[in-house]
Design a protein around this motif. Sequence first.
Motif, PDB file in Angstrom:
ATOM      1  N   GLY A 107       0.692  -1.101   0.079  1.00  0.00           N
ATOM      2  CA  GLY A 107      -0.020   0.038  -0.057  1.00  0.00           C
ATOM      3  C   GLY A 107       0.873   1.159  -0.051  1.00  0.00           C
ATOM      4  N   LEU A 108       2.117   1.145   0.768  1.00  0.00           N
ATOM      5  CA  LEU A 108       2.906   2.355   0.686  1.00  0.00           C
ATOM      6  C   LEU A 108       3.480   2.550  -0.466  1.00  0.00           C
ATOM      7  N   ILE A 109       3.956   1.489  -1.245  1.00  0.00           N
ATOM      8  CA  ILE A 109       4.681   1.802  -2.494  1.00  0.00           C
ATOM      9  C   ILE A 109       3.389   2.179  -3.579  1.00  0.00           C
ATOM     10  N   ALA A 110       2.204   1.668  -3.347  1.00  0.00           N
ATOM     11  CA  ALA A 110       1.179   2.218  -4.328  1.00  0.00           C
ATOM     12  C   ALA A 110       0.960   3.750  -4.085  1.00  0.00           C
ATOM     13  N   ALA A 111       1.164   4.280  -2.975  1.00  0.00           N
ATOM     14  CA  ALA A 111       0.715   5.627  -2.544  1.00  0.00           C
ATOM     15  C   ALA A 111       1.885   6.544  -3.275  1.00  0.00           C
ATOM     16  N   ARG A 112       3.262   5.803  -3.182  1.00  0.00           N
ATOM     17  CA  ARG A 112       4.354   6.697  -3.665  1.00  0.00           C
ATOM     18  C   ARG A 112       4.145   6.698  -5.244  1.00  0.00           C
ATOM     19  N   VAL A 113       3.645   5.605  -5.868  1.00  0.00           N
ATOM     20  CA  VAL A 113       3.682   5.659  -7.379  1.00  0.00           C
ATOM     21  C   VAL A 113       2.943   6.483  -7.956  1.00  0.00           C
ATOM     22  N   THR A 114       1.519   6.539  -6.958  1.00  0.00           N
ATOM     23  CA  THR A 114       0.431   7.268  -7.274  1.00  0.00           C
ATOM     24  C   THR A 114       0.718   8.571  -7.260  1.00  0.00           C
ATOM     25  N   THR A 115       1.526   9.128  -6.316  1.00  0.00           N
ATOM     26  CA  THR A 115       1.911  10.542  -6.233  1.00  0.00           C
ATOM     27  C   THR A 115       2.768  11.032  -7.475  1.00  0.00           C
ATOM     28  N   VAL A 116       3.633  10.266  -7.823  1.00  0.00           N
ATOM     29  CA  VAL A 116       4.340  10.591  -8.956  1.00  0.00           C
ATOM     30  C   VAL A 116       3.820  10.739 -10.138  1.00  0.00           C
ATOM     31  N   VAL A 117       2.664   9.531 -10.403  1.00  0.00           N
ATOM     32  CA  VAL A 117       1.849   9.837 -11.390  1.00  0.00           C
ATOM     33  C   VAL A 117       0.896  11.001 -11.665  1.00  0.00           C
ATOM     34  N   PHE A 118       0.566  11.598 -10.616  1.00  0.00           N
ATOM     35  CA  PHE A 118      -0.506  12.625 -10.211  1.00  0.00           C
ATOM     36  C   PHE A 118       0.455  14.024 -10.652  1.00  0.00           C
TER      37      PHE A 118
END
Length: 523
Positions: free
Chosen positions: A366-377
Motif C-alpha cells: 500500500g505504501l509503494i502504491a501511494a508513492r507511485v500514485t504521487t509520482v503519476v499525479f
Amino acid sequence: MNSLDWAVLIGYFGVMVAIGVWSHQRVDNVSDFFTAGGKMPWWLSGISHHMSGYSAVMFTGYAGIAYTYGVTSFVTWSFPIALGIAIGSRLFAPRINRLRSRLHVASPLEYLKNRYNLPTQQALAWSGMLLKIVDVGAKWAAIATLLSVFTGVSLNQGILITGAITAVYCTIGGLWADALTELGQFVIQLLAGVSMFAAVVLKLDDQHIGFLDAWNQPALHGHGKPLAGPYGTVFLLAFLFIKLFEYNGGMLNQAQRYMATGSAYAAERGARLSAVLWLVWPVVLFFPMWMSPLLVHARKPDGSDSYGLMTEQLLPHGLLGLVVVGFFSHTMAMCSSDANAIAAVFTRDVAPVLSARARAWGQRSGLIAARVTTVVFLGLSMAVATQVDSPAFKDIITVVIKWVAGLMGPIAIPMMLGLLRPFRRSGPTAALTSWAAGLLAFWLVNYPVNGTVSGGVPLQYQVSVPLAVSLVLYIVIGWVKPEDTPERLAIIEKVNTDGAAMAALPVPASAGDDVVGAPNQSV
C-alpha cells in the motif's frame, strides 16, 4: 539572477530534498504517509494548512488583479479565506479529524462509501482527482512563468524543474515531509515578504511618496476601493461561501491537515492559527503589489508579470534569489500537499474498486502504491501545465478562479455537509443529483449560456451558480426523499461526538469501525 541567486535557489532545493529524506524515517505505513499517523502538533498543522493554500498564482494572477484594481485583491481573496477557515475551525475541523480517529480512514473521501454509497464515493473521487490535476497544472504554469521572467528558461523547462524537485521530497516523506518543508517554506516566505515590503517602502521614499500619499497618486486612482471591476459584492459573497468549503477540506489537501492532528481540539486550534495567518500575512505580501503601478509598467495586459518585474528592479542579488525561492515555496507547498491528498484518494478509494489486488494490499504494498500514485499525479498535472495557455484553459487566473472555484462546490457539498447532523436526511440520491446538476450548471454558465449573453456571463455567476445549484438540490432532495438509515446516522454521530459520549452511542454492527470498507483497516 546571478550566481549568488542561483546558489540560494539550489540550496533551497537541496534542503527540501534533505527534509524529505529525513521524513522517510517517520513513514512506516499508509497512515503515516497520508495523515502523519495523527501525531502532528496543532501549530505545525496550522502552518502547514496555511502554506498549502498558497501558490505562485498569488504572484502572477493575483498580482495582476492588485496591479489593475488594488486592494480588492485582498478583500475578495485572502479575507474570505480567513473568515471561511475561522468558521470552519468549529464547523468542520473537529469532525474531519474524527474521520481518522473514529472511522480509521486515511482519505477524506473514504467515509463516503458508508455515508452514502459506493457510486457516490466514486463520482466524487474521480471528479475531485481530475479537477486537482487541472488545478495543480495551473500552479506549475504560474511558477514556471515567474521562473522564465528571472532566468529565461522556457515554460516547459520550468515546469519540469519544479515538478521533479517536489516529486522527490513528497514521494519519499509523505505528509510529514510536506508539513516540515512547509514550515521551512513559511520561514523563507517571511524573510522574502518582509524584504520585498521594505524594498518597496524605501523606493517610494526615494520618490518622496509616503504610505498614505501613495493612494492619492494618479496611477493608483480607485485602487483603494475594496470592490472593483468584476470583483463586486456578489463575487465577494460567492467567494466567501466557496472558500468556506474549499479551504476546510473541499479541495482535500486541507482536510488532511485536520486529520493529521492528535485530537479534534488540536485540529480546531490549527485551523484558528491558519485563519489568523490568512488575515494578517497577505497584507504584507500584497502591499508591494498594490504599489506596483507606481514603480513598474507591466508588459502583459493583465499585469501578471508586474511583481516579477518589480522584484528584479528593486532587490539586490541574494535577496532576489530569496524572493524567487519564496515563489517556489508557495507553489511546491500547495502542489506537494495536493499530490499527497490525491494519492490518498486513489489508493484508498479508487484502486480497491478497480482491482482485486488493491483490496489485498498490505502495509508495504500500500505504501509503494501511494508513492507511485504521487509520482503519476505530479506527472499528469505537469503535462496539463503545458496547456494552461491553450484556448481550452485561457490563462492561469482563469483556471484558478473559474474552473477550480466553479467546479469545487458540486464536489465539496456532499462531502462537507455530509458530516453535519442538520443534513442527515440527505443520502445518495441528494448527493449524486446535486453533484451532477452542479457540474451541468458549470458547463452551462461558462460555455453555452455564456456565448449567448452579450459580454458573457459575469464572473461572479460563473463561479457561484454551480455551488448554489448543488447546495439547494442537496438540501431539498434530502427533505423530499430522506435516506437517513440507522447505519448512516451512526456514521454521522461518530464524527460529531467526542470523549465518553461515544461509548453510549447505539452503533449498529454494520456501522462500526470496520464498516468503512477500505483496505488496510489497521490504519
